[in-house]
Design an enzyme around this catalytic site. Structure first.
Site, PDB file in Angstrom:
ATOM      1  N   ASP A  67       0.988  -1.353  -0.023  1.00 45.51           N
ATOM      2  CA  ASP A  67       0.001  -0.138   0.079  1.00 45.51           C
ATOM      3  C   ASP A  67       0.827   1.238  -0.063  1.00 45.51           C
ATOM      4  O   ASP A  67       2.307   1.322   0.018  1.00 45.51           O
ATOM      5  CB  ASP A  67      -1.055   0.245   1.033  1.00 45.51           C
ATOM      6  CG  ASP A  67      -0.402  -0.317   2.476  1.00 45.51           C
ATOM      7  OD1 ASP A  67       0.903  -0.594   2.488  1.00 45.51           O
ATOM      8  OD2 ASP A  67      -1.077  -1.095   3.516  1.00 45.51           O
ATOM      9  N   ASP A 136      -7.659  -2.723  14.223  1.00 49.31           N
ATOM     10  CA  ASP A 136      -8.836  -3.013  13.977  1.00 49.31           C
ATOM     11  C   ASP A 136      -9.232  -4.132  12.973  1.00 49.31           C
ATOM     12  O   ASP A 136      -9.854  -4.470  12.545  1.00 49.31           O
ATOM     13  CB  ASP A 136      -9.572  -1.736  13.060  1.00 49.31           C
ATOM     14  CG  ASP A 136      -8.664  -1.283  11.655  1.00 49.31           C
ATOM     15  OD1 ASP A 136      -7.796  -2.263  11.623  1.00 49.31           O
ATOM     16  OD2 ASP A 136      -9.116  -0.468  10.989  1.00 49.31           O
ATOM     17  N   HIS A 138      -7.458  -4.917  10.277  1.00 48.19           N
ATOM     18  CA  HIS A 138      -7.155  -4.650   8.541  1.00 48.19           C
ATOM     19  C   HIS A 138      -5.646  -5.237   8.251  1.00 48.19           C
ATOM     20  O   HIS A 138      -4.861  -5.760   9.175  1.00 48.19           O
ATOM     21  CB  HIS A 138      -7.009  -3.073   8.334  1.00 48.19           C
ATOM     22  CG  HIS A 138      -5.716  -2.347   8.929  1.00 48.19           C
ATOM     23  ND1 HIS A 138      -5.829  -1.225   9.073  1.00 48.19           N
ATOM     24  CD2 HIS A 138      -4.411  -2.719   9.010  1.00 48.19           C
ATOM     25  CE1 HIS A 138      -4.549  -0.570   9.145  1.00 48.19           C
ATOM     26  NE2 HIS A 138      -4.071  -1.545   9.605  1.00 48.19           N
ATOM     27  N   GLU A 143      -9.611  -1.959   5.250  1.00 53.86           N
ATOM     28  CA  GLU A 143     -10.429  -1.853   6.577  1.00 53.86           C
ATOM     29  C   GLU A 143     -11.291  -2.619   6.880  1.00 53.86           C
ATOM     30  O   GLU A 143     -11.990  -3.127   5.772  1.00 53.86           O
ATOM     31  CB  GLU A 143     -10.689  -0.324   6.762  1.00 53.86           C
ATOM     32  CG  GLU A 143      -9.465   0.771   6.618  1.00 53.86           C
ATOM     33  CD  GLU A 143      -8.554   0.855   8.010  1.00 53.86           C
ATOM     34  OE1 GLU A 143      -8.684  -0.235   8.515  1.00 53.86           O
ATOM     35  OE2 GLU A 143      -8.232   2.079   8.007  1.00 53.86           O
TER      36      GLU A 143
HETATM   37  P1  PGA Z   1       2.356  -1.513  12.827  1.00 56.76           P
HETATM   38  O1  PGA Z   1       1.004  -1.546  11.471  1.00 56.76           O
HETATM   39  O2  PGA Z   1       3.101  -2.564  12.062  1.00 56.76           O
HETATM   40  O3  PGA Z   1       2.950   0.020  12.524  1.00 56.76           O
HETATM   41  O4  PGA Z   1       1.798  -1.747  14.036  1.00 56.76           O
HETATM   42  C1  PGA Z   1       0.501  -2.629  11.248  1.00 56.76           C
HETATM   43  C2  PGA Z   1      -0.728  -2.410  10.175  1.00 56.76           C
HETATM   44  O5  PGA Z   1      -1.398  -1.426  10.118  1.00 56.76           O
HETATM   45  O6  PGA Z   1      -1.024  -2.981   9.143  1.00 56.76           O
END
Ligand code: PGA
Length: 261
Positions: A67, A136, A138, A143
């Site tokens: 992404d 959450d 995702h 999302e």
């Molecule tokens: P993070 O993010 O590794 O910074 O915790 C993970 C994500 O949002 O997929």
């Protein structure tokens, strides 16, 4: 789904790097799916160490990142282009022309998403996909309520994800609302998937993903339908699992030929 609970983020990251290295050593022209965020940093550090000290060769490897933020160019400090350059690409012998990240500045977003999907197809598909998980649930930036069949497209971040990621920006208001992300269907097409989740802050999302029903409410739960998904956890992120004793038992009794050295 294989659930591997490690004593720490460090040991889990080393194990994840060995799993990636195994793919590259058996197929030097492997196609890797890469993730950003704090979760894969230890894994990338270990891959860099293996490149320097163990001659792990990335020269024929192709990469696709999950992404990018809409509106951020490669030189923006919070862009995922910049993140990948700093934390991995500039420190290994990957060929820049074989690395791919969605274009946050694309003038025609749908066309550029279609092009991204076509490039993954033309490369022969992803051999192993690294994933983090959002608080959450995702994966990528898919999302909750993302279609479980979705392909690369634009998404709107939840307020929670914008708050989670505000630490990378000067001000919380600077976090873009929109991103381009590979879809859940794109992720599910990878031949092998490696989901990493560390710390107590991810425990609820991981319990729902691993032991809850498959639901678009928890996008990571779709990995229950993947034929070759591994989940690497530390003690904190595994703390809400009901069957953790069983997962440890399975791993401790793994046939020797299945172990990654
Ligand atoms: P993070 O993010 O590794 O910074 O915790 C993970 C994500 O949002 O997929």
């Amino acid at each position: 789904m294989e659930v591997i609970i490690q004593p720490s983020q460090e040991t889990a990251s080393v194990l994840a790097a060995r799993m990636i290295a195994k793919v590259i050593r058996s197929k030097p022209e492997a196609v890797l799916g890469l993730a950003t965020g704090s979760t894969p940093l230890g894994l990338y550090r270990e891959l860099i160490r293996m490149y320097r000290e163990e001659a792990l060769d990335f020269s024929a490897v192709t990469t696709f990142n999950l992404d990018e933020y809409v509106g951020l160019g490669p030189s923006h400090p919070a862009s995922y282009h910049r993140f990948m350059h700093e934390n991995l690409f500039s420190q290994i012998n990957v060929r820049p022309e074989l690395t791919h990240i969605p274009d946050g500045l694309a003038p025609d977003v749908p066309a550029s998403c279609e092009e991204y999907e076509a490039k993954i197809r033309d490369a022969g598909g992803i051999d192993i996909q690294i994933l983090g998980i959002g608080s959450d649930g995702h994966i990528g930036f898919n999302e909750p309520i993302s279609s479980l069949a979705s392909r690369t497209r634009i998404k709107t971040l939840t307020p929670r994800t914008r708050a989670d990621n505000a630490r990378y920006f000067d001000s919380p208001d600077d976090v873009p609302h929109h991103v381009i992300t590979m879809g859940i269907g794109s992720i599910m097409d990878a031949r092998e998937v490696l989901l990493l989740g560390f710390g107590a802050g991810k425990a609820d999302a991981l319990a729902a993903a691993i032991e809850g029903p498959v639901s678009a409410q928890v996008p990571a739960s779709v990995l229950q339908l993947h034929p070759k998904a591994h989940v690497l956890l530390d003690e904190g992120s595994a703390s809400k699992l009901q069957r953790s004793e069983y997962y440890r038992y399975v791993y401790d009794n793994k046939p020797v030929w299945q172990l990654v050295s």
